[in-house]
Design a protein around this motif. Structure first.
Motif, PDB file in Angstrom:
ATOM      1  N   PHE A 163       0.835  -1.304   0.092  1.00 16.25           N
ATOM      2  CA  PHE A 163      -0.094  -0.066  -0.052  1.00 16.25           C
ATOM      3  C   PHE A 163       0.968   1.137  -0.049  1.00 16.25           C
ATOM      4  CE2 PHE A 163       0.476   1.135   4.288  1.00 16.25           C
ATOM      5  CZ  PHE A 163       0.548  -0.014   5.162  1.00 16.25           C
ATOM      6  N   SER A 164       2.153   1.197   0.219  1.00 19.09           N
ATOM      7  CA  SER A 164       2.971   2.581   0.171  1.00 19.09           C
ATOM      8  C   SER A 164       4.414   1.986   0.015  1.00 19.09           C
ATOM      9  CB  SER A 164       2.994   3.270   1.491  1.00 19.09           C
ATOM     10  OG  SER A 164       3.899   3.814   1.492  1.00 19.09           O
ATOM     11  N   ASN A 165       5.145   2.887  -1.237  1.00 20.97           N
ATOM     12  CA  ASN A 165       6.530   2.635  -1.338  1.00 20.97           C
ATOM     13  C   ASN A 165       7.330   3.496  -0.893  1.00 20.97           C
ATOM     14  OD1 ASN A 165       6.190   4.331  -3.109  1.00 20.97           O
ATOM     15  ND2 ASN A 165       6.947   3.568  -4.731  1.00 20.97           N
ATOM     16  N   GLY A 175      15.123  -1.763  -3.391  1.00 21.51           N
ATOM     17  CA  GLY A 175      14.817  -0.686  -4.419  1.00 21.51           C
ATOM     18  C   GLY A 175      13.788   0.160  -4.199  1.00 21.51           C
ATOM     19  N   ILE A 176      13.498   0.349  -2.721  1.00 23.58           N
ATOM     20  CA  ILE A 176      12.482   1.405  -2.491  1.00 23.58           C
ATOM     21  C   ILE A 176      13.106   2.120  -1.343  1.00 23.58           C
ATOM     22  CG2 ILE A 176      10.272   0.284  -3.485  1.00 23.58           C
ATOM     23  CD1 ILE A 176       9.551  -0.278  -0.547  1.00 23.58           C
ATOM     24  N   ARG A 177      14.299   1.824  -1.001  1.00 23.27           N
ATOM     25  CA  ARG A 177      15.053   2.376  -0.025  1.00 23.27           C
ATOM     26  C   ARG A 177      15.033   3.943  -0.120  1.00 23.27           C
ATOM     27  NH1 ARG A 177      20.632   3.620  -1.333  1.00 23.27           N
ATOM     28  NH2 ARG A 177      21.369   2.874   0.904  1.00 23.27           N
ATOM     29  N   LYS A 178      15.266   4.843   1.010  1.00 29.22           N
ATOM     30  CA  LYS A 178      14.908   6.334   0.987  1.00 29.22           C
ATOM     31  C   LYS A 178      15.586   6.914   0.066  1.00 29.22           C
ATOM     32  CE  LYS A 178      16.615   9.391   4.100  1.00 29.22           C
ATOM     33  NZ  LYS A 178      16.992   9.385   5.425  1.00 29.22           N
ATOM     34  N   ASN A 181      15.864   7.046  -6.343  1.00 29.89           N
ATOM     35  CA  ASN A 181      15.088   8.189  -7.012  1.00 29.89           C
ATOM     36  C   ASN A 181      13.722   7.479  -7.755  1.00 29.89           C
ATOM     37  OD1 ASN A 181      14.114  10.488  -8.168  1.00 29.89           O
ATOM     38  ND2 ASN A 181      16.037  10.691  -9.649  1.00 29.89           N
ATOM     39  N   ILE A 182      12.860   7.258  -7.084  1.00 26.18           N
ATOM     40  CA  ILE A 182      11.585   6.729  -7.777  1.00 26.18           C
ATOM     41  C   ILE A 182      10.502   7.338  -7.500  1.00 26.18           C
ATOM     42  CG2 ILE A 182      12.591   4.286  -7.779  1.00 26.18           C
ATOM     43  CD1 ILE A 182      10.954   3.926  -5.130  1.00 26.18           C
ATOM     44  N   GLN A 183       9.550   7.109  -8.385  1.00 25.54           N
ATOM     45  CA  GLN A 183       8.233   7.746  -8.087  1.00 25.54           C
ATOM     46  C   GLN A 183       7.430   7.183  -7.098  1.00 25.54           C
ATOM     47  OE1 GLN A 183       5.763   7.459 -11.740  1.00 25.54           O
ATOM     48  NE2 GLN A 183       4.543   8.990 -11.082  1.00 25.54           N
ATOM     49  N   ARG A 184       7.092   7.842  -5.994  1.00 25.53           N
ATOM     50  CA  ARG A 184       6.416   7.072  -4.675  1.00 25.53           C
ATOM     51  C   ARG A 184       5.025   7.393  -4.899  1.00 25.53           C
ATOM     52  NH1 ARG A 184      10.704   4.683  -1.768  1.00 25.53           N
ATOM     53  NH2 ARG A 184      12.595   5.780  -2.359  1.00 25.53           N
ATOM     54  N   TYR A 185       4.256   6.461  -4.006  1.00 22.82           N
ATOM     55  CA  TYR A 185       2.740   6.246  -3.940  1.00 22.82           C
ATOM     56  C   TYR A 185       2.487   5.932  -2.597  1.00 22.82           C
ATOM     57  CZ  TYR A 185       2.741   1.265  -3.930  1.00 22.82           C
ATOM     58  OH  TYR A 185       2.933  -0.169  -3.584  1.00 22.82           O
ATOM     59  N   ARG A 186       1.248   6.306  -2.227  1.00 20.40           N
ATOM     60  CA  ARG A 186       0.575   5.997  -0.946  1.00 20.40           C
ATOM     61  C   ARG A 186      -0.961   5.455  -1.471  1.00 20.40           C
ATOM     62  NH1 ARG A 186       3.608  10.416   1.939  1.00 20.40           N
ATOM     63  NH2 ARG A 186       5.068   9.359   3.184  1.00 20.40           N
ATOM     64  N   MET A 187      -1.157   4.615  -0.898  1.00 22.76           N
ATOM     65  CA  MET A 187      -2.802   4.286  -1.289  1.00 22.76           C
ATOM     66  C   MET A 187      -3.638   4.948  -0.038  1.00 22.76           C
ATOM     67  SD  MET A 187      -2.887   0.357  -2.496  1.00 22.76           S
ATOM     68  CE  MET A 187      -4.433  -0.027  -2.642  1.00 22.76           C
ATOM     69  N   PHE A 188      -4.811   5.544  -0.497  1.00 28.16           N
ATOM     70  CA  PHE A 188      -5.592   5.976   0.670  1.00 28.16           C
ATOM     71  C   PHE A 188      -6.546   4.963   1.215  1.00 28.16           C
ATOM     72  CE2 PHE A 188      -6.162   9.232  -3.271  1.00 28.16           C
ATOM     73  CZ  PHE A 188      -5.527  10.235  -2.431  1.00 28.16           C
ATOM     74  N   GLU A 416       3.683  -1.650 -10.279  1.00 25.17           N
ATOM     75  CA  GLU A 416       5.156  -1.498 -10.943  1.00 25.17           C
ATOM     76  C   GLU A 416       5.833  -0.548 -10.237  1.00 25.17           C
ATOM     77  OE1 GLU A 416       4.195   1.134 -14.664  1.00 25.17           O
ATOM     78  OE2 GLU A 416       3.531  -0.900 -14.748  1.00 25.17           O
ATOM     79  N   LYS A 417       5.278   0.484  -9.174  1.00 28.99           N
ATOM     80  CA  LYS A 417       6.427   1.346  -8.356  1.00 28.99           C
ATOM     81  C   LYS A 417       6.726   0.677  -7.369  1.00 28.99           C
ATOM     82  CE  LYS A 417       4.026   5.316 -10.083  1.00 28.99           C
ATOM     83  NZ  LYS A 417       2.481   5.225 -10.395  1.00 28.99           N
ATOM     84  N   TYR A 418       6.476  -0.469  -7.164  1.00 28.47           N
ATOM     85  CA  TYR A 418       6.754  -1.375  -5.957  1.00 28.47           C
ATOM     86  C   TYR A 418       8.008  -2.219  -6.068  1.00 28.47           C
ATOM     87  CZ  TYR A 418       6.497  -2.852  -0.969  1.00 28.47           C
ATOM     88  OH  TYR A 418       6.688  -2.955   0.425  1.00 28.47           O
ATOM     89  N   GLN A 419       8.958  -1.688  -6.745  1.00 29.47           N
ATOM     90  CA  GLN A 419      10.130  -2.480  -7.098  1.00 29.47           C
ATOM     91  C   GLN A 419      11.231  -2.592  -6.284  1.00 29.47           C
ATOM     92  OE1 GLN A 419      10.328  -4.201 -10.063  1.00 29.47           O
ATOM     93  NE2 GLN A 419       8.751  -3.334 -11.405  1.00 29.47           N
ATOM     94  N   ILE A 420      10.997  -3.447  -5.232  1.00 33.88           N
ATOM     95  CA  ILE A 420      12.006  -3.702  -4.504  1.00 33.88           C
ATOM     96  C   ILE A 420      13.295  -4.294  -4.782  1.00 33.88           C
ATOM     97  CG2 ILE A 420      12.577  -5.386  -2.365  1.00 33.88           C
ATOM     98  CD1 ILE A 420       9.887  -5.529  -1.546  1.00 33.88           C
TER      99      ILE A 420
END
Ligand code: 5AD
Ligand code: SF4
Length: 455
Positions: A163-165, A175-178, A181-188, A416-420
């Motif tokens: 639900f959040s990257n 791949g989602i470490r702080k 430089n990736i596009q981040r998302y959070r689900m409501f 596809e944004k949750y690319q660990i």
């Protein structure tokens, strides 16, 4: 949701059917499966029919779980291998005996001793180092037989919602470490709830994992509200995979209805841990795991396999650590390099001994050994393995002793944004789901019984 077994009806008498499957001829209750007749193929779980299926469907599922080992001439196997396998067999007989004894008599100490000391770290390291094809076939076949004898062919299917990257940490491998430089998302919140409820209502999921990076945007109260709302709207087990939060949070979340938690210790090697996870310590991780366990969570934990600098001894220690933690479910996976991370930049991933195939084999050996050392543990096949071997990773892992599958339910727009790690395998074919899918109370109760029996 549990994968069922296909069987052919040989005879029907007074609501009961005699069914022949690839492993048994047994009597089952037809229950609500009206209209089934002699010669039909049905799916069944334990002793109840689930639904009538076509012969084609039955063949497909039989193939998924069918072992295709070629016969191995035992006389040609190295003596050391035969000795270690013999030891493992005896160990499992002891564990089984102990369980039998405990039912009648709680004080069986001999088995206890065997359970803790029967298999040595050196034996595990030896098995992890195997490359001989016949030894590997034998190793996997033994683990598969053990899986079948202890937990049968019922394969549980769980769903995961990422639900959040966002993550405040900087694990070197991730791949989602702080610093990525990736596009981040959070689900409501209501999006998370809706995704969960739809998975239950439309697809029959019974166990969902809510996963994110360590993202403090969601307060403890937010997460608790999400859990409560899901529990109010759907009959489903909710597992958390949100990283290190306070013991109070985990207690409150448990009260709100969360039943389980997925938290890997990543590696049992302290030095490697601290190198891989800046500003973190293994002791704190283990402390958090133990606190959650104490609060009543059904815990899943494990490690990353194939990290740069990790030795076979480390991996043997990982297996022993899982056993020591006494978790009922393992969550482990192969390390895959992610672009932009320090490990990728240094090109360390390219140096893995044996390349992709070597890593797949190492992970399959790890699964098989976990099955030997913890015969009743639940071992889900992780998406990382499917990324390495999309064609047959799942099948091979089940045949090496795994017994659960994890499907990704993250909505497409986020997935596809949750690319660990890179090229994360996205399961599109629904063949497994088709067989695992059955709605209603029965599968929930089966899961509940299984979970309760572990406490
Ligand atoms: N390869 C494989 N697994 C990874 N994880 C993080 N990064 C990677 C990677 N590059 C795993 C960690 C974490 C889980 C959510 O994802 O083990 O616990
Ligand atoms: Fe964050 Fe987990 Fe990735 Fe570490 S592994 S950076 S804690 S999401």
């Amino acid at each position: 949701m549990c994968l069922t077994i296909p069987g052919k009806i040989l005879e029907i008498k007074e609501g009961k059917a005699t069914v022949k499957s690839s492993r048994e001829t047994t009597q089952i209750d037809l229950g609500l499966v009206f209209g089934a007749k002699k010669g039909d193929w049905i799916l069944y779980a334990t002793n109840r029919a689930v639904k009538v299926i076509s012969e084609q469907d039955a063949k497909e599922i039989i193939e998924l779980l069918e072992d295709n080992y070629h016969p191995v001439n035992i006389d040609n196997l190295p003596k050391k291998f035969v000795d270690v396998m013999e030891k493992i067999r005896n160990l499992n007989i002891e564990i089984r005996d102990l369980k039998g004894k405990q039912r009648g008599n709680k004080g069986g100490t001999k088995g206890d001793e065997r359970e803790s000391g029967g298999i040595l770290k050196g034996d595990i390291e030896y098995l992890l180092s195997l490359t001989d094809k016949d030894c590997l076939e034998t190793l996997y076949a033994e683990a598969n037989v053990l899986r079948k004898s202890r937990i049968d062919d019922f394969v549980c299917i769980h769903g995961i919602i990422e639900f959040s990257n966002y993550c405040k940490n900087n694990c070197l491998y991730c791949g989602i470490r702080k610093d990525q430089n990736i596009q981040r998302y959070r689900m409501f919140k209501d999006e998370i709830v809706e995704t969960a409820v739809n998975a239950v209502d439309d697809e029959g999921y019974k166990l969902l994992v809510l996963q994110s990076g360590e993202d403090e945007f969601y307060t403890d109260e937010d997460l608790i509200e999400i859990i409560k709302t899901i529990k109010n709207k759907a009959r489903v087990f909710v597992f958390l995979s949100v990283g290190e939060r306070s013991a109070e949070f985990y207690k409150k979340a448990f009260k709100a209805g969360a039943s389980g938690s997925l938290m890997r210790f990543e590696t049992s090697n302290k030095k490697l841990y601290e190198k891989m996870r800046p500003d973190k310590t293994l002791d704190l991780r283990i402390k958090s795991l133990e606190e959650q366990k104490k609060s009543g969570y059904y815990m899943a934990s494990g490690s990353l396999i194939g990290l740069p600098g990790q030795t076979l001894e480390d991996i043997a220690d990982d297996i022993l650590m899982i056993r020591k933690l006494g978790v009922p479910m393992i969550s482990s996976g192969p390390f895959l390099p992610a672009k932009g991370t320090p490990l990728y930049e240094k090109g360390i991933h390219k140096g893995f001994k044996g390349g992709t195939q070597g890593l797949i084999e190492l992970f399959l050996k790890y699964i098989a050994i976990c099955r030997f050392v913890m015969p009743d543990v639940k071992i889900p096949v992780t998406t990382a393995l499917e990324t390495l071997d999309p064609e047959s990773g799942r099948h091979r892992a089940l045949l090496a002793g795994a017994n659960a599958l994890m499907f990704n339910l993250t909505p497409d727009r986020y997935c596809e944004k949750y690319q660990i790690y890179d090229n994360k395998y996205r399961e599109r074919e629904k063949v497994w789901q088709k067989y695992g899918l059955f709605k209603g109370e029965e599968s929930y109760q089966m899961l509940e019984q299984r979970m309760n029996s572990l406490f």
